[in-house]
Each structure stands twice: as structure tokens, then as C-alpha cells.
Design a protein around this motif. Sequence first.
Motif, PDB file in Angstrom:
ATOM      1  N   PRO A 183       1.103  26.657 -40.340  1.00 31.61           N
ATOM      2  CA  PRO A 183       0.878  26.344 -38.922  1.00 31.61           C
ATOM      3  C   PRO A 183       2.170  26.303 -38.115  1.00 31.61           C
ATOM      4  CG  PRO A 183      -0.492  24.951 -40.295  1.00 31.61           C
ATOM      5  CD  PRO A 183       0.444  25.676 -41.218  1.00 31.61           C
ATOM      6  N   PHE A 184       3.228  25.738 -38.698  1.00 34.56           N
ATOM      7  CA  PHE A 184       4.527  25.693 -38.024  1.00 34.56           C
ATOM      8  C   PHE A 184       5.075  27.105 -37.846  1.00 34.56           C
ATOM      9  CE2 PHE A 184       8.520  23.417 -37.028  1.00 34.56           C
ATOM     10  CZ  PHE A 184       9.441  24.444 -37.168  1.00 34.56           C
ATOM     11  N   VAL A 185       5.025  27.888 -38.908  1.00 39.11           N
ATOM     12  CA  VAL A 185       5.550  29.256 -38.880  1.00 39.11           C
ATOM     13  C   VAL A 185       4.827  30.084 -37.820  1.00 39.11           C
ATOM     14  CG1 VAL A 185       5.811  31.388 -40.200  1.00 39.11           C
ATOM     15  CG2 VAL A 185       6.236  29.180 -41.298  1.00 39.11           C
ATOM     16  N   ASN A 186       3.506  30.031 -37.822  1.00 36.42           N
ATOM     17  CA  ASN A 186       2.714  30.869 -36.923  1.00 36.42           C
ATOM     18  C   ASN A 186       2.812  30.436 -35.464  1.00 36.42           C
ATOM     19  OD1 ASN A 186       1.845  32.324 -39.156  1.00 36.42           O
ATOM     20  ND2 ASN A 186       0.031  31.063 -39.449  1.00 36.42           N
ATOM     21  N   ALA A 187       3.125  29.171 -35.230  1.00 34.76           N
ATOM     22  CA  ALA A 187       3.217  28.684 -33.852  1.00 34.76           C
ATOM     23  C   ALA A 187       4.459  29.199 -33.139  1.00 34.76           C
ATOM     24  CB  ALA A 187       3.197  27.156 -33.831  1.00 34.76           C
ATOM     25  N   CYS A 188       5.512  29.493 -33.888  1.00 34.37           N
ATOM     26  CA  CYS A 188       6.782  29.914 -33.286  1.00 34.37           C
ATOM     27  C   CYS A 188       6.702  31.323 -32.697  1.00 34.37           C
ATOM     28  CB  CYS A 188       7.899  29.876 -34.329  1.00 34.37           C
ATOM     29  SG  CYS A 188       8.320  28.224 -34.908  1.00 34.37           S
ATOM     30  N   THR A 189       7.522  31.574 -31.692  1.00 36.27           N
ATOM     31  CA  THR A 189       7.660  32.932 -31.172  1.00 36.27           C
ATOM     32  C   THR A 189       8.232  33.834 -32.262  1.00 36.27           C
ATOM     33  OG1 THR A 189       8.114  32.018 -28.979  1.00 36.27           O
ATOM     34  CG2 THR A 189       8.698  34.336 -29.358  1.00 36.27           C
ATOM     35  N   THR A 190       9.266  33.353 -32.913  1.00 34.55           N
ATOM     36  CA  THR A 190       9.866  34.021 -34.064  1.00 34.55           C
ATOM     37  C   THR A 190      10.280  32.943 -35.055  1.00 34.55           C
ATOM     38  OG1 THR A 190      10.728  35.890 -32.782  1.00 34.55           O
ATOM     39  CG2 THR A 190      11.792  35.449 -34.888  1.00 34.55           C
ATOM     40  N   PHE A 191       9.945  33.147 -36.324  1.00 34.55           N
ATOM     41  CA  PHE A 191      10.329  32.190 -37.361  1.00 34.55           C
ATOM     42  C   PHE A 191      11.035  32.947 -38.473  1.00 34.55           C
ATOM     43  CE2 PHE A 191       9.974  29.769 -41.215  1.00 34.55           C
ATOM     44  CZ  PHE A 191      10.141  28.457 -40.811  1.00 34.55           C
ATOM     45  N   LEU A 192      12.135  32.369 -38.955  1.00 29.40           N
ATOM     46  CA  LEU A 192      12.881  33.007 -40.037  1.00 29.40           C
ATOM     47  C   LEU A 192      13.143  31.998 -41.144  1.00 29.40           C
ATOM     48  CD1 LEU A 192      14.276  35.639 -40.917  1.00 29.40           C
ATOM     49  CD2 LEU A 192      16.369  34.779 -39.890  1.00 29.40           C
ATOM     50  N   TYR A 193      12.786  32.366 -42.361  1.00 28.62           N
ATOM     51  CA  TYR A 193      13.046  31.494 -43.499  1.00 28.62           C
ATOM     52  C   TYR A 193      14.557  31.435 -43.751  1.00 28.62           C
ATOM     53  CZ  TYR A 193       8.056  31.775 -44.502  1.00 28.62           C
ATOM     54  OH  TYR A 193       6.690  31.701 -44.410  1.00 28.62           O
ATOM     55  N   LEU A 194      15.043  30.249 -43.999  1.00 33.15           N
ATOM     56  CA  LEU A 194      16.473  30.072 -44.231  1.00 33.15           C
ATOM     57  C   LEU A 194      16.947  30.866 -45.439  1.00 33.15           C
ATOM     58  CD1 LEU A 194      16.750  26.255 -43.518  1.00 33.15           C
ATOM     59  CD2 LEU A 194      17.585  28.110 -42.081  1.00 33.15           C
ATOM     60  N   GLU A 195      16.073  31.018 -46.418  1.00 38.50           N
ATOM     61  CA  GLU A 195      16.445  31.786 -47.611  1.00 38.50           C
ATOM     62  C   GLU A 195      16.669  33.265 -47.291  1.00 38.50           C
ATOM     63  OE1 GLU A 195      13.866  28.325 -49.011  1.00 38.50           O
ATOM     64  OE2 GLU A 195      13.971  29.712 -47.326  1.00 38.50           O
ATOM     65  N   SER A 196      16.147  33.718 -46.148  1.00 38.79           N
ATOM     66  CA  SER A 196      16.300  35.123 -45.765  1.00 38.79           C
ATOM     67  C   SER A 196      17.614  35.390 -45.048  1.00 38.79           C
ATOM     68  CB  SER A 196      15.139  35.537 -44.849  1.00 38.79           C
ATOM     69  OG  SER A 196      13.900  35.405 -45.504  1.00 38.79           O
ATOM     70  N   LEU A 197      18.303  34.327 -44.638  1.00 39.49           N
ATOM     71  CA  LEU A 197      19.587  34.486 -43.974  1.00 39.49           C
ATOM     72  C   LEU A 197      20.656  34.802 -45.004  1.00 39.49           C
ATOM     73  CD1 LEU A 197      19.486  31.524 -41.444  1.00 39.49           C
ATOM     74  CD2 LEU A 197      19.279  33.956 -40.915  1.00 39.49           C
ATOM     75  N   GLU A 198      21.416  35.861 -44.772  1.00 39.16           N
ATOM     76  CA  GLU A 198      22.435  36.293 -45.720  1.00 39.16           C
ATOM     77  C   GLU A 198      23.805  36.274 -45.072  1.00 39.16           C
ATOM     78  OE1 GLU A 198      21.273  40.156 -46.896  1.00 39.16           O
ATOM     79  OE2 GLU A 198      19.478  39.507 -47.960  1.00 39.16           O
TER      80      GLU A 198
END
Length: 275
Positions: free
Chosen positions: A137-152
Motif C-alpha cells: 500500500p505504501f509503495v503503490n501510493a507514491c508517485t515514484t517509489f524506489l527500494y533502497l536495495e536498488s540504489l547502487e
Amino acid sequence: MDNDRSASQAVNRRIALLIDADNVSHTKIALMLAELSKYGTANIRRAYGDWGSASLKGWKDKLHDFAIRPIQQFSYSAGKNATDIALVIDAMELLYTQELDAFCIASSDADFTPLIMQLKANGHDVYGFGARKTPSPFVNACTTFLYLESLEEPGAPAAPSVPAEPSKPARATPTRQQQPAAAKPAARKLADDEVLVTILRGAVDAAAWDDGWASMAAAGSAAKRQSSIDPRNYGVKNFAQLFEAVGLFEIVRESDGQTFVADKSNKDRDPSPAR
């Protein structure tokens, strides 16, 4: 020229970054700010927590390094999250007292979902950062959501989309011909993700011309208007790679650098984009 204009517009957008320090690792703050710079300038930077707690020790140096204002919130009652309430109160105050273009909520707590929906209802983009455990629900509510694990880290090798198999004796080492097959399970998994496929097909349909083809840029933008989708959450760098990895779309890259995409299930599409 268009890229220069877009970059200028992003710089002029004012963003309030509100961090739930109890639920976000301090090790990702530099990458978060770098990512957020694509959308605007984080003029307001606040981190919430009980700064006397040993669990937030790692955050203290980061506050100074990145000009983040610490907001002290004592835990008045055991088991109650006073930090969340303080963040929500500040967000609503900023909404009505500051001329902001967007908010960024860094947390893995689904309790912020109503806040995000309210901020968006008032015409603001809301960007989100959180761990993989962040509820949908938190992820889908955002305009854009990025998982911290995906940040390189810049220059760091991308994480493999398919986990490496346990080491085997030398005679069993895969040959060069066998290695490409390892990517098939990942592609199959993406194609089986009904939500992802629905979003991508809807994006192509929304952006397509009469010939059934859409520019990749338009299709990517249409996908982001539907959901807080980011290709990096699926192990690829951009929408072109995401459409290709799913395997249900036809992609054409022209000599001038433009890329077009069409849904393979659309039997009425032209053989190639008529551009």
C-alpha cells in the motif's frame, strides 16, 4: 535543448525530504539525495527519531554531512510510534505553509500511506524510499517509489538478476553456450507478474499511435503515471530494458537513437513503426 529545459525545471522544483530514521538505513542517504536530485532540490531535509537512542548512532554524522535537520521525538509510551506522528504533523504543516512542489517520504512503514494519499490529493508528487519489506500500500501510493536495495554506488557493478548457483567441481563449470540460458528464469518471472504486465501493456496502449507503436519515452512516462514503478526494482536500469526483459513486447531501435515499443499481443500493429 529539451533535456536542458527538463533539467532546469527539475532544479527549480522544491522538495521536502522527511526521513523516518527508525526505519531507514543511514548508509543510503547520499544515494537517496542523488536520486532525488533528478526530480528537484531537497530544500527541506528533516530526520525524525529519538536521537538519544543507540540505534540511531550511525545517523548522527550523516546529519551534519548532508545538512539534515534532526527532529527529536521522545517515545512517550512503550510500543507507540511517536516518530510517525511527528513526521505526519510536520508534513501537513509544510503542505499549508510552504510553497513546495513535492514531498519525499523515506520509510518502510505502511502507516504513512494515508499521508501520501492526502499529499497527492493536494496536487503534490510524493516520492518514496524504503526497504524491500515495505508493504505494497505504501509503495503503490507514491508517485515514484524506489527500494533502497536498488540504489547502487556510481560505478558499482549491477546486482545479477538471477542468483548464482552454488560452486561446483571444475568439470561442471558452465560453458559459454550454457550461460545465456541462466537469464530465462528471470524473464519468465517478470512475464508472470500480472500487475507489472498489466501496467506495461496499459502504458503502451495509452502511448501508442494508430500503427500500434509507441515511443519508449512516452510508454515509460505512461507507466509511471499508473504506478510507482521504477525499472531498477526489477533488476534493470531503464524502461527499454524492462520491456525487453518481460519478453511480451516488440522493440525497435532506430539509427537516430529513438526506441519504439509495441505489444506482441496486438495483432493489428504494423510490422514496424511508421516514423
